[in-house]
Design a protein around this motif. Sequence first.
Motif, PDB file in Angstrom:
ATOM      1  N   ALA A 103      -0.504 -14.122  13.560  1.00  0.00           N
ATOM      2  CA  ALA A 103      -1.804 -13.923  12.928  1.00  0.00           C
ATOM      3  C   ALA A 103      -2.295 -15.164  12.205  1.00  0.00           C
ATOM      4  O   ALA A 103      -3.444 -15.220  11.782  1.00  0.00           O
ATOM      5  CB  ALA A 103      -1.718 -12.758  11.931  1.00  0.00           C
ATOM      6  N   GLY A 104      -1.429 -16.166  12.038  1.00  0.00           N
ATOM      7  CA  GLY A 104      -1.846 -17.341  11.303  1.00  0.00           C
ATOM      8  C   GLY A 104      -1.752 -17.151   9.810  1.00  0.00           C
ATOM      9  O   GLY A 104      -2.296 -17.940   9.043  1.00  0.00           O
ATOM     10  N   GLY A 105      -1.075 -16.105   9.361  1.00  0.00           N
ATOM     11  CA  GLY A 105      -0.910 -15.820   7.944  1.00  0.00           C
ATOM     12  C   GLY A 105      -0.207 -14.492   7.792  1.00  0.00           C
ATOM     13  O   GLY A 105      -0.198 -13.677   8.718  1.00  0.00           O
ATOM     14  N   PRO A 106       0.392 -14.224   6.629  1.00  0.00           N
ATOM     15  CA  PRO A 106       1.149 -12.974   6.450  1.00  0.00           C
ATOM     16  C   PRO A 106       0.244 -11.747   6.458  1.00  0.00           C
ATOM     17  O   PRO A 106      -0.875 -11.774   5.935  1.00  0.00           O
ATOM     18  CB  PRO A 106       1.813 -13.164   5.084  1.00  0.00           C
ATOM     19  CG  PRO A 106       0.943 -14.139   4.363  1.00  0.00           C
ATOM     20  CD  PRO A 106       0.399 -15.065   5.416  1.00  0.00           C
ATOM     21  N   LEU A 107       0.732 -10.675   7.062  1.00  0.00           N
ATOM     22  CA  LEU A 107       0.030  -9.393   7.034  1.00  0.00           C
ATOM     23  C   LEU A 107       0.625  -8.535   5.921  1.00  0.00           C
ATOM     24  O   LEU A 107       1.819  -8.587   5.657  1.00  0.00           O
ATOM     25  CB  LEU A 107       0.172  -8.673   8.374  1.00  0.00           C
ATOM     26  CG  LEU A 107      -0.334  -9.408   9.610  1.00  0.00           C
ATOM     27  CD1 LEU A 107      -0.228  -8.500  10.839  1.00  0.00           C
ATOM     28  CD2 LEU A 107      -1.766  -9.877   9.438  1.00  0.00           C
ATOM     29  N   GLU A 108      -0.222  -7.731   5.272  1.00  0.00           N
ATOM     30  CA  GLU A 108       0.292  -6.878   4.201  1.00  0.00           C
ATOM     31  C   GLU A 108       1.170  -5.777   4.799  1.00  0.00           C
ATOM     32  O   GLU A 108       1.030  -5.416   5.972  1.00  0.00           O
ATOM     33  CB  GLU A 108      -0.856  -6.326   3.361  1.00  0.00           C
ATOM     34  CG  GLU A 108      -1.898  -5.528   4.121  1.00  0.00           C
ATOM     35  CD  GLU A 108      -1.565  -4.052   4.113  1.00  0.00           C
ATOM     36  OE1 GLU A 108      -1.083  -3.543   3.093  1.00  0.00           O
ATOM     37  OE2 GLU A 108      -1.797  -3.399   5.142  1.00  0.00           O
ATOM     38  N   PRO A 109       2.121  -5.261   4.007  1.00  0.00           N
ATOM     39  CA  PRO A 109       3.172  -4.402   4.569  1.00  0.00           C
ATOM     40  C   PRO A 109       2.668  -3.157   5.287  1.00  0.00           C
ATOM     41  O   PRO A 109       3.265  -2.745   6.283  1.00  0.00           O
ATOM     42  CB  PRO A 109       3.997  -4.020   3.331  1.00  0.00           C
ATOM     43  CG  PRO A 109       3.758  -5.104   2.355  1.00  0.00           C
ATOM     44  CD  PRO A 109       2.350  -5.543   2.577  1.00  0.00           C
ATOM     45  N   LEU A 110       1.612  -2.531   4.805  1.00  0.00           N
ATOM     46  CA  LEU A 110       1.161  -1.311   5.461  1.00  0.00           C
ATOM     47  C   LEU A 110       0.564  -1.607   6.833  1.00  0.00           C
ATOM     48  O   LEU A 110       0.656  -0.783   7.748  1.00  0.00           O
ATOM     49  CB  LEU A 110       0.142  -0.580   4.575  1.00  0.00           C
ATOM     50  CG  LEU A 110       0.650  -0.216   3.174  1.00  0.00           C
ATOM     51  CD1 LEU A 110      -0.377   0.637   2.433  1.00  0.00           C
ATOM     52  CD2 LEU A 110       1.990   0.496   3.243  1.00  0.00           C
ATOM     53  N   THR A 111      -0.015  -2.791   6.998  1.00  0.00           N
ATOM     54  CA  THR A 111      -0.489  -3.212   8.323  1.00  0.00           C
ATOM     55  C   THR A 111       0.693  -3.509   9.242  1.00  0.00           C
ATOM     56  O   THR A 111       0.689  -3.131  10.419  1.00  0.00           O
ATOM     57  CB  THR A 111      -1.389  -4.453   8.195  1.00  0.00           C
ATOM     58  OG1 THR A 111      -2.566  -4.107   7.452  1.00  0.00           O
ATOM     59  CG2 THR A 111      -1.803  -4.982   9.565  1.00  0.00           C
TER      60      THR A 111
END
Length: 624
Positions: free
Chosen positions: A182-190
């Motif tokens: 994604a080019g960056g961290p995704l939040e945990p629920l995603t």
Amino acid sequence: MTTIEQHVRTPHVRTPHTRSLRLPWPFTGREEELELVRRSLTAGRPGIVVTGPAGCGRTRLAAEAVRGTDCARVAGTPETRATAFAAFAPLLPEDVTLHRAVQLLSGVRLLLVDDAHLLDDASAALLHHLAVQGRTRLLVVVTDGTPAPSAVARLWTAELLPRLALAPLPAEDTAQLLAAGAGGPLEPLTVNRLHRLCRGDLRLLRDLLGAVRDEGLLTPVPDTEEWAWRGRLPLTPSLRERTAPVLARPCPDERETLDRLAFAEPLPLSASTFDLHVLEHLEADGLIEVAGPGAESGAGAAEEHEPTVRLAHPLHGPVLRAAAGRLRARRLAGTRGSLKGALDAEAAALLRGIEHADVRTGRTPVGEWLVAEGEPVPHGYAAVRARFSRLRGELREAAAWAREGLVSGDDDACRRELASAAIQSGEAEFTGPASREVLGGADPAEADPTGRPHGAFATYLAYDAVRLGEPERALGHLPPDGVFARHARALARSDGPALDRVAEEWEARGFLLFAAEAYAQAVRVHRDPTSARTARTRAVALARRCQGARTPALSGLVLGELTARQRQVVTLAAAGLSNRQIAERLTLSVRTVGNHLYSAYTRLGASDRGALPWLVELPDAQPA
């Protein structure tokens, strides 16, 4: 703009780097398996068979294992199963006999056979003979759940080669993979949503993430560097092809049943609700599941203890909802009853687990559905869900659930959980009475008229003194026969074996962070060096699963060993130097510095530079 969109959007516009989807994803999450495969391919060993479900990364693991080696490669294909020696055609002359083929390939020292379950019979027999002969080291890749030629299956059933069965990539490793994609961290629920929808199929994961990004469905989460996906599922041609068994159902009654479940699952199994003959056909094709009496109820279940019906694959519901027209979706959505009762039941089940000190399981399908659809999550439910996650050691998830509860307005309990997750992640000070109160997670509803917490939550609040290394302060406030008091007594006596036993019990109950802390405390009091090393290894393994936890009990516990060069690079990075500045100081290339940092992150259990100052200041961080 919906409430969720207001929550995750910021005034300035950020977009993930689009290039990352075009590049190969990094290899991550299989380091131990990679090392095992490489050891199996060293001189004097016969090789190994790697099996696993479709899309779990078998081929990528094999490619990484033979990278940089002189390896011959062949692969089976569906189209050539009827042609003798088709898979080995690049390595053999035409019209070769089996005996001659074995002779010709005896000089090959390393052979990778991908999709061996698709080999033609002659190629399968050749592979078996090579394994029996033992001169060629073999790396054989097979997909689970598909019939393989008997000569291939005998490679492991007859113990000619050892077998490594790959499990789907866990959520914590999936998060690293998604961050790169994604080019960056995704939040945990995603992350959890994508992991749940794909069930470990990494090819589907990549397709789905690409569709979500291409349609601009990732939005930034305020006050973080993370991205969130809420709302609709992008119905791409690839997803339509993958879900054709439900979207292209020829029988109208069967499609209507699937659509009803998509909008209101699970539904009670009864003749008044469904045509049972239709259900039989859908069940036979593996499209629905029937849960027996006592199964957990969800959004549409009318009775708690009667059998219910739900879709078999978590991807099918979102796909069916996305494919429904506006009018059809409006009609079907009306069949879903109020979610309040189901949410209350989920919260009550979570609270029972907290009260009985057992957080091993906590299915929350209704809450997860609300988050995925971008619907507001009630404050009370979000706070309970956050607390449950925090006690399991899922600190980033706990913070994410607390933020969901704050979408529609301020709430003390959600604020408390958000602060508590920050403290245990090392983002706030872990000292003073305010920190201790927030760590206990006491709920105002669980307090007496003086405002003091009682019951189970008072126990957790008192237990924080044990976690802070002050067991004498807690002993008079803990139930005498419970694991809380056993931990306090073991720590007060400096009893290493007793702390190990307490850690085992915490892990069995699902409290991974408490277990890691107990093992870390045991390291300091064990008199036997071997026992201390064992406790440290277990503490490290558990702490790595606790999403960046940095608590006093874990201080002095490094989550990996560094080489001397990695130690130099990490120390400079922790001091704030850029990769280029580090490269100039150590006379290295910028790329080499980046590689050292990446390896150090893996060994230390860190996700970025923010964790490095805390880790490198620890006294046990000695170079290997």
